[in-house]
Each structure stands twice: as C-alpha cells, then as structure tokens.
Design a protein around this motif. Structure first.
Motif, mmCIF file in Angstrom:
data_model
loop_
_atom_site.group_PDB
_atom_site.id
_atom_site.type_symbol
_atom_site.label_atom_id
_atom_site.label_comp_id
_atom_site.label_asym_id
_atom_site.label_seq_id
_atom_site.Cartn_x
_atom_site.Cartn_y
_atom_site.Cartn_z
ATOM 1 N N UNK A 122 11.195 -0.871 72.499
ATOM 2 C CA UNK A 122 12.596 -1.228 72.732
ATOM 3 C C UNK A 122 13.493 -0.072 72.298
ATOM 4 N N UNK A 123 12.973 1.154 72.449
ATOM 5 C CA UNK A 123 13.712 2.356 72.082
ATOM 6 C C UNK A 123 13.769 3.308 73.250
ATOM 7 N N UNK A 124 13.809 4.585 72.957
ATOM 8 C CA UNK A 124 13.894 5.575 74.013
ATOM 9 C C UNK A 124 13.201 6.849 73.555
ATOM 10 N N UNK A 125 13.018 7.748 74.497
ATOM 11 C CA UNK A 125 12.389 9.025 74.175
ATOM 12 C C UNK A 125 13.234 9.832 73.194
ATOM 13 N N UNK A 126 14.522 9.535 73.118
ATOM 14 C CA UNK A 126 15.393 10.257 72.188
ATOM 15 C C UNK A 126 15.236 9.773 70.758
ATOM 16 N N UNK A 127 14.622 8.584 70.566
ATOM 17 C CA UNK A 127 14.553 8.008 69.218
ATOM 18 C C UNK A 127 13.145 7.949 68.654
ATOM 19 N N UNK A 128 12.132 8.276 69.443
ATOM 20 C CA UNK A 128 10.744 8.135 69.010
ATOM 21 C C UNK A 128 10.132 9.525 68.843
ATOM 22 N N UNK A 129 9.454 9.745 67.715
ATOM 23 C CA UNK A 129 8.810 11.022 67.457
ATOM 24 C C UNK A 129 7.570 11.208 68.310
ATOM 25 N N UNK A 130 7.263 12.451 68.622
ATOM 26 C CA UNK A 130 6.144 12.740 69.512
ATOM 27 C C UNK A 130 4.813 12.335 68.885
ATOM 28 N N UNK A 131 4.704 12.394 67.553
ATOM 29 C CA UNK A 131 3.425 12.040 66.912
ATOM 30 C C UNK A 131 3.163 10.542 66.946
ATOM 31 N N UNK A 132 4.204 9.748 67.050
ATOM 32 C CA UNK A 132 4.023 8.309 67.194
ATOM 33 C C UNK A 132 3.829 7.916 68.653
ATOM 34 N N UNK A 133 4.632 8.502 69.534
ATOM 35 C CA UNK A 133 4.563 8.128 70.944
ATOM 36 C C UNK A 133 3.283 8.600 71.603
ATOM 37 N N UNK A 134 2.873 9.823 71.310
ATOM 38 C CA UNK A 134 1.704 10.419 71.976
ATOM 39 C C UNK A 134 0.920 11.245 70.960
ATOM 40 N N UNK A 135 0.240 10.598 70.020
ATOM 41 C CA UNK A 135 -0.451 11.348 68.962
ATOM 42 C C UNK A 135 -1.527 12.286 69.499
ATOM 43 N N UNK A 136 -2.208 11.898 70.575
ATOM 44 C CA UNK A 136 -3.254 12.775 71.113
ATOM 45 C C UNK A 136 -2.648 14.030 71.720
ATOM 46 N N UNK A 137 -1.468 13.906 72.309
ATOM 47 C CA UNK A 137 -0.803 15.084 72.862
ATOM 48 C C UNK A 137 -0.321 16.004 71.748
ATOM 49 N N UNK A 138 0.241 15.425 70.691
ATOM 50 C CA UNK A 138 0.672 16.238 69.555
ATOM 51 C C UNK A 138 -0.520 16.974 68.939
ATOM 52 N N UNK A 139 -1.656 16.287 68.858
ATOM 53 C CA UNK A 139 -2.854 16.937 68.322
ATOM 54 C C UNK A 139 -3.309 18.084 69.208
ATOM 55 N N UNK A 140 -3.188 17.915 70.515
ATOM 56 C CA UNK A 140 -3.561 18.990 71.439
ATOM 57 C C UNK A 140 -2.632 20.195 71.285
ATOM 58 N N UNK A 141 -1.350 19.947 71.067
ATOM 59 C CA UNK A 141 -0.418 21.043 70.825
ATOM 60 C C UNK A 141 -0.764 21.755 69.512
ATOM 61 N N UNK A 142 -1.085 20.980 68.482
ATOM 62 C CA UNK A 142 -1.488 21.582 67.209
ATOM 63 C C UNK A 142 -2.739 22.447 67.371
ATOM 64 N N UNK A 143 -3.626 22.012 68.278
ATOM 65 C CA UNK A 143 -4.902 22.705 68.453
ATOM 66 C C UNK A 143 -4.799 23.950 69.317
ATOM 67 N N UNK A 144 -3.592 24.255 69.801
ATOM 68 C CA UNK A 144 -3.413 25.498 70.531
ATOM 69 C C UNK A 144 -3.215 25.380 72.014
ATOM 70 N N UNK A 145 -2.873 24.199 72.516
ATOM 71 C CA UNK A 145 -2.574 24.075 73.940
ATOM 72 C C UNK A 145 -1.486 25.074 74.312
ATOM 73 N N UNK A 146 -1.618 25.678 75.469
ATOM 74 C CA UNK A 146 -0.713 26.762 75.856
ATOM 75 C C UNK A 146 0.554 26.276 76.547
ATOM 76 N N UNK A 147 0.597 25.006 76.905
ATOM 77 C CA UNK A 147 1.772 24.447 77.572
ATOM 78 C C UNK A 147 1.738 22.936 77.402
ATOM 79 N N UNK A 148 2.829 22.275 77.755
ATOM 80 C CA UNK A 148 2.842 20.815 77.710
ATOM 81 C C UNK A 148 1.891 20.249 78.757
ATOM 82 N N UNK A 149 1.821 20.905 79.899
ATOM 83 C CA UNK A 149 0.870 20.475 80.932
ATOM 84 C C UNK A 149 -0.555 20.544 80.403
ATOM 85 N N UNK A 150 -0.890 21.638 79.752
ATOM 86 C CA UNK A 150 -2.226 21.803 79.185
ATOM 87 C C UNK A 150 -2.496 20.740 78.119
ATOM 88 N N UNK A 151 -1.523 20.501 77.250
ATOM 89 C CA UNK A 151 -1.697 19.504 76.192
ATOM 90 C C UNK A 151 -1.897 18.120 76.784
#
Length: 449
Positions: free
Chosen positions: A169-198
């Motif tokens: 009941x929120x929006x993308x402006x109010x939710x942190x990336x680690x809560x909304x998409x933890x696997x994507x945040x982990x991929x970025x931490x692991x060195x993904x070269x772009x958001x598409x890659x992550x």
C-alpha cells in the motif's frame, strides 16, 4: 511455564503454536487480542455463500514457510494453486499484459514493456547496459529512484508502482530497494554491471509452476488449526503495559487486571508496539515509532454468475490513473472457484492518504462499481458486498529498514520477543518465520532458566 502472547494475528497464533511444541503440554499459553475474532489481517468471510479471504489472500509458494507449516499441521492437501491466468496493468486508459520476467515489477528487458511505455523509454532501457553504473555496496536507496534513473519514470509509474502498491500500500518512492527486491540488491552488490544485468541475475532459476498459493476454505482453516493445536487461552482484551516482575513479567490489560508470565511475545502492529515496550526496551520503542504505516480497505464484491469478466486474475493500476481502486482481483478466475456468483476484490488506500479511514462503505461501493465499468466495460449488479478496513496495518519498508529492524531487536530482554509484519517482510511467509524464531528464543530462555 506461563507464556503470554500479545496479539492474535497470524504472527501471534504461530508463536503460540510454536511455544506449545517447544514448551510441552503443561505450559500455559494466553493470547490477548480485543478483536471480534483471532487472525488479524487474515480474515475469511462468506460472500454469496462462498469462502473468501478479504485480508491477505495468497502466499508465495516458492518460500518454504507456509507449505512447511501446512504440511506439519496436516493441511498440505488444502493448499491450492492459481488457475494460471495472468494479471494485467491498467495504464493510459487501457489494459496491458503484465510484463514477463520482472523482479517485483522491475523489467529485465526493454522488449518486455513494449506497449506499456513510450518509444523514448524503450530506447533508454535498451541503452542502459552501456551506461556506467555507480552503485555502493550495501546501499539502500528507494527502489523508485534507482529504476527512474536507469529506466525512466514511466517504468516506475506503470510497472513498479502497481506491484508495490499492491504489496505495501505504498509506492516505489517510499520502499527501499533491499526490501522490495533483495535479490536484485544482492546482484548489484555482487558486481552487476547494470540494472538490466542485476535484474537478470535476480530472476528465479525456474519460472515454471504457480507463484502464489492459497488454502481451500480460506486462511480461516489455518487459523482454526493453529488455535486448536496450540491449546491457547484467548482473552479478548488489549494489554496496556508490560513490566518486569522478578524473573518474569507482569502484564496489565485495559480493565486493570494483571497477568504474570515467564515469557512474553509481543505480536502487535508497529504503532502498538512502541507504547507497550517503552519502559522495558526504550530503544526498541523508539525504533518502532519510526516505522511509517499505511491503511487500506478491501471491498469484496459478488456479482451474478455468468458475468462476462475477462479470463485474467486481476488488474494492477498504474500511478496517476483516474481510478479510486489500486487493484482488482478477479478471485473466481484466479482460483477457479465455482458457485452461483463471481467474486471480486477491490483494494483502496495508499500510504499518505486517508481513504480507508474516512470514506464510507457506500462511497467505496460506488467507486468499485464505477471502476469495474471503466476497466472492463461491464456494469455489474452486486448480489453481496462486504467491506473491511485495515487501519495502520501496512508497514512501509523505507530505505534503511533492515537497520531499523535490527534496532528493534537489539536490547530486548531474553524472555521477551517481538513478531510481526514490520520486521523481516510484510507477507504471511515472513510472518510465520519471524514468529517461529521469536517462540524459539523465548522458549529457550525460559526453559533454560
């Protein structure tokens, strides 16, 4: 041993059941909840003679917590799956297929959102892998800020926001990336070269099979079984104060009665937690007070059988559309239930608005019928309607929420634990997991003593 569980939602009932398993048949387990029934945000009603969940309605089957609990309770045979029909997104005045291969609404290719966003956005997404990515490992920005920067505002409004509005009941402006998409945040931490890659790294290894499950007969089947198996005592009152009492605890209810416990689990919404633990865990209370919350209302609608609703599971509404509802679930189509009526759920209320608090049932019904007509082109004549409001029940997992949850737990006495949808995830699976761990900690501390 005497245990008190403050709050009778799914977190409190799972905690009570786990305490029974761990502490044995002689333990006294008392649950305090002033509601008209146990279950909290899980609520099953009879609508036009059919069982329908008008709180949370589904769980993610790829997470193990709920299937494992159902199996343990002998309810595995009651688990049902969706029919396989897909949801749609209502954007720019028409319905679009839900983009495939997204991570909570974040697309993994430009082609997947063709038709949903304009050509300039498609071009921006196609070029995104070639743009330098500046990402700091461990960062937790709002998911909307990251997606807007890399893919454009239209992707946020028309793909990500509809998903997060339904979950939080929120929006993308109010939710942190680690809560909304933890696997994507982990991929970025692991060195993904772009958001598409992550995003591609974060996709599940297999997308076959249903994503969501439910219970034949509704969540009430699970709630009743937890109550029976835990052999709890339900006291329909609220606890106003918790204080140390020797090696245990003294709880005072709203009628001034005192209850002693060796261990306590507090499983109430975040706004109620803060005053309860202010004296015994002031840092946790201060952290709980910083969790923003949203309110929502659900309108369950039964329309005559044979109403020509489309073969889809429902509609997520993009930001900025001239509709009142944020989502429409075509429950009969989604779950394949059969009866003399078609069942729909319409959800209202987002973080920052007062719709759930201030809008009358009559107005919500008028909005619902108007939105169904706008979205599907069908004028429906209800045969049954039910409205339920979930006030301050939807915590917002803002940037930095993981650290906030750690603050909540830090400094709690060993025989007092907390559980709820504001800690490690808002869905039922996360609540089941948190409640189980809380019971294990309290049982270990009290039995050892």
């Amino acid at each position: 041993m005497r245990y008190c569980v403050v709050g009778g939602g799914i977190s409190g009932l799972v905690a009570a059941y786990r305490l029974r398993v761990l502490a044995g048949p002689d333990a006294e387990i008392t649950v305090f909840d002033p509601a008209d029934r146990l279950g909290g945000i899980l609520r099953t009603e009879r609508i036009a003679g059919q069982s329908m969940d008008i709180g949370a309605e589904a769980f993610v089957v790829r997470r193990p917590e709920v299937p494992a609990l159902l199996s343990e309770l002998g309810l595995a045979g009651r688990q049902i799956s969706t029919t396989g029909v897909r949801p749609t997104i209502y954007s720019q005045g028409r319905l679009h297929p839900l983009p495939p291969d997204t991570v909570n609404g974040i697309p993994t290719s430009a082609a997947s959102v063709t038709g949903l966003v304009d050509d300039a956005t498609i071009a921006q997404m196609a070029a995104e892998p070639s743009r330098p990515l500046h990402w700091q490992a461990g960062a937790d920005p709002a998911v909307g800020a990251v997606v807007a920067d890399r893919f454009g505002e239209q992707v946020v409004a028309r793909s990500v926001d509809p998903m997060l509005s339904g979950v939080y009941a929120g929006s993308a402006a109010t939710i942190g990336i680690r809560s909304a998409v933890p696997t994507l945040a982990a991929a970025l931490d692991a060195g993904a070269t772009s958001l598409t890659d992550a995003g591609r790294r974060a996709l599940p290894g297999s997308t076959r099979g249903p994503v969501f499950g439910a219970i034949d007969g509704g969540y009430q089947v699970l709630l009743d079984t937890l109550v029976t198996r835990s052999r709890l005592r339900w006291v329909p009152t609220s606890i106003q104060h918790i204080a140390p009492d020797g090696t245990g605890w003294n709880l005072c209810d709203d009628e001034g009665q005192h209850w002693r416990a060796d261990g306590v689990i507090v499983a109430v919404p975040a706004p109620r937690l803060a005053p309860l633990v202010a004296d015994v865990a002031p840092n946790a209370a201060a952290a709980a007070a910083r969790i923003p919350v949203a309110s929502a209302a659900v309108l369950a609608l039964a329309v005559p059988g044979g109403t020509p609703l489309p073969a889809q599971s429902g509609v997520l509404v993009a930001s900025g559309e001239p509709l009142h509802t944020k989502a429409i679930t075509l429950s009969t189509r989604k779950w394949g239930t059969r009866g003399n009526a078609e069942l729909l759920r319409l959800s209202f209320g987002r973080f920052g608005d007062e719709i759930a608090r201030t809008t009358s049932d009559t107005d919500l019904q008028s909005w619902a019928l108007a939105d169904v007509l706008t979205v599907f082109g069908i004028a429906v004549d209800p045969v049954d309607v039910r409205v339920h409001r979930w006030l301050d029940a939807m915590p917002q997992y803002a940037p930095g929420h993981r650290e906030l949850a750690a603050e909540l737990r830090a400094g709690l006495p060993p025989t007092l634990a907390i559980a709820g949808n504001y800690l490690d995830g808002i869905g039922v699976p996360a609540c089941v997991g948190v409640a189980g761990r809380a019971a294990e900690a309290v049982a270990a501390a009290t039995i050892r003593r």
